[in-house]
Scaffold this active site. Structure first.
Site, short mmCIF file in Angstrom:
data_model
loop_
_atom_site.label_atom_id
_atom_site.label_comp_id
_atom_site.label_asym_id
_atom_site.label_seq_id
_atom_site.Cartn_x
_atom_site.Cartn_y
_atom_site.Cartn_z
N SER A 49 54.54 34.26 60.99
CA SER A 49 53.98 34.23 62.34
C SER A 49 53.91 32.78 62.78
O SER A 49 53.32 31.94 62.07
CB SER A 49 52.59 34.85 62.38
OG SER A 49 51.93 34.53 63.61
N GLY A 50 54.47 32.48 63.94
CA GLY A 50 54.49 31.11 64.43
C GLY A 50 53.13 30.60 64.84
O GLY A 50 52.71 29.50 64.43
N SER A 51 52.41 31.36 65.65
CA SER A 51 51.10 30.89 66.12
C SER A 51 50.14 30.74 64.94
O SER A 51 49.35 29.79 64.88
CB SER A 51 50.52 31.85 67.16
OG SER A 51 50.33 33.15 66.63
N ASP B 206 49.95 39.54 72.53
CA ASP B 206 49.87 38.19 71.99
C ASP B 206 49.55 37.26 73.15
O ASP B 206 50.20 37.29 74.19
CB ASP B 206 51.22 37.82 71.36
CG ASP B 206 51.16 36.55 70.54
OD1 ASP B 206 50.45 35.61 70.93
OD2 ASP B 206 51.87 36.48 69.52
N GLY C 173 55.62 32.64 68.32
CA GLY C 173 56.61 31.83 67.62
C GLY C 173 57.76 32.62 67.02
O GLY C 173 58.93 32.26 67.19
N THR C 174 57.45 33.74 66.34
CA THR C 174 58.54 34.54 65.78
C THR C 174 59.27 35.30 66.89
O THR C 174 60.47 35.53 66.79
CB THR C 174 58.01 35.52 64.72
OG1 THR C 174 56.94 36.30 65.26
CG2 THR C 174 57.52 34.77 63.49
#
Length: 358
Positions: free
Chosen positions: A106-108, A268, A273-274
């Site tokens: 997960s990017g965030s 979200d 990010g993903t």
């Protein structure tokens, strides 16, 4: 004998009653809550962070439910557990806990983890730039953190490769009919839908409608389309729906808005990010972006991630891109979370008014 105030005595009695006490740093990345557990867990069995993820999912899911379910949590947050990595290249590892799953990446959440590690001093901060390598369940993630006056002002992470499963596939969605979608991996498997094609405007006032429709499309796509990772078939299949707006140029930079519907039915808050990584893979496959070109992704609340395709590669023989994504996180609070042994909701509960079930 020291004299303690009545407040100190009361606080001591409260903490003496609490079991399973964990230390949590509250954090959000561009609006998306990604709290970080920094103590109280100890190590978790497993050689890799994916092994540790599996152990938590199979044997310690009570931790996820306790931290994310009501009354201690809520549907609009994720939590990350900081764990030591067995990979000598990584300074630390982390496992991501979300409302209904344990994502590989997960990017965030990665941005939150890096910010908390540096701003709390768990890893020494070097100004103006601190370079980190963290182990996620998806593998090693390299990060470049811009730092100033003790604050992390930007985190750019080099993601694992992103690639396309399906382009312009047609699925049948109940109460909607035929819908054309793309499916891509960006650390999670996404079904991407042009928002205008299904009558959706990506604005805060439509958030509930987007979440409901996103759940329907995700369930239909997961049932009708295969999304098996070519190298890691044990990674989850389609779990997210990403609604996209058309790409435009602002000051010569590719820009677009998106909204990602996260199970069990919420949005979200960040640009994701993903999801950004998955969209870069689709854009490249369609000839809409080239390696090295910037792409700014906007969230439904107007926050932004800055991204690019750093290089091209393959994953199990499938053409892939290696994305980097940058954003900022902010610490919001520090707390200790435990369970009173008489509390009837030891691992929490969920209600369909917010934890939507279709």
């Amino acid at each position: 004998m020291c004299n303690r105030s009545p407040d100190e005595v009361r606080r001591e009695r409260i903490f003496m009653r609490l079991n399973n006490l964990v230390h949590v740093v509250g954090c959000h990345a561009e609006g998306e809550v990604g709290n970080v557990v920094v103590g109280g867990i100890g190590d978790i069995p497993g050689q890799t962070m994916f092994d540790k993820r599996n152990y938590l999912e199979q044997h310690r899911d009570d931790l996820r439910r306790r931290l994310l379910h009501e009354p201690r949590g809520n549907v609009i947050r994720s939590t990350n557990v900081i764990l030591p990595s067995n990979d000598p290249r990584a300074q630390m590892g982390y496992v991501i806990l979300e409302s209904t799953e344990y994502p590989a990446m997960s990017g965030s959440n990665t941005i939150c983890v890096a910010t908390v590690l540096l701003e709390t001093g768990m890893i020494p901060m070097q100004e103006p730039v601190t370079n980190l390598t963290l182990e996620s369940p998806a593998g090693l993630i390299e990060l470049e953190c811009q730092c100033s006056d003790g604050k992390v002002t930007s985190v750019r992470f080099l993601n694992q490769p992103a690639f396309v499963y399906e382009l312009d596939a047609v699925i049948d969605v109940p109460d909607l009919g035929k819908v054309t979608v793309d499916v891509a991996w960006g650390g999670m498997a996404y079904v991407l839908v042009d928002a205008q094609s299904v009558g959706i405007e990506i604005v805060p006032a439509r958030a509930r409608d987007i979440a409901i429709l996103g759940q329907r499309i995700k369930l239909a796509a997961a049932e009708q389309l295969q999304a098996v990772h070519p190298v890691h078939p044990d990674f989850p299949g389609i779990t997210q729906t990403e609604f996209t707006n058309p790409i435009r140029r602002e000051g010569g930079v590719l820009t677009a808005r998106n909204a990602v519907a996260v199970s069990p039915g919420r949005l979200d808050r960040s640009p994701c990010g993903t999801g950004t990584s998955a969209r870069l893979a689709v854009m490249h496959a369609k000839g809409e972006i080239q390696k090295g070109e910037r792409f700014v992704h906007e969230s439904i609340i107007g926050t932004k991630f800055d991204s690019t395709i750093e290089s091209l590669t393959t994953v199990g023989g499938i053409a892939a891109v290696v994305p980097s994504v940058a954003g900022q996180a902010w610490i919001t609070d520090i707390s200790q979370v435990g369970v009173d042994p008489t509390d009837p909701f030891q691992t929490g509960y969920t209600l369909a008014d917010t934890w939507m079930q279709l």
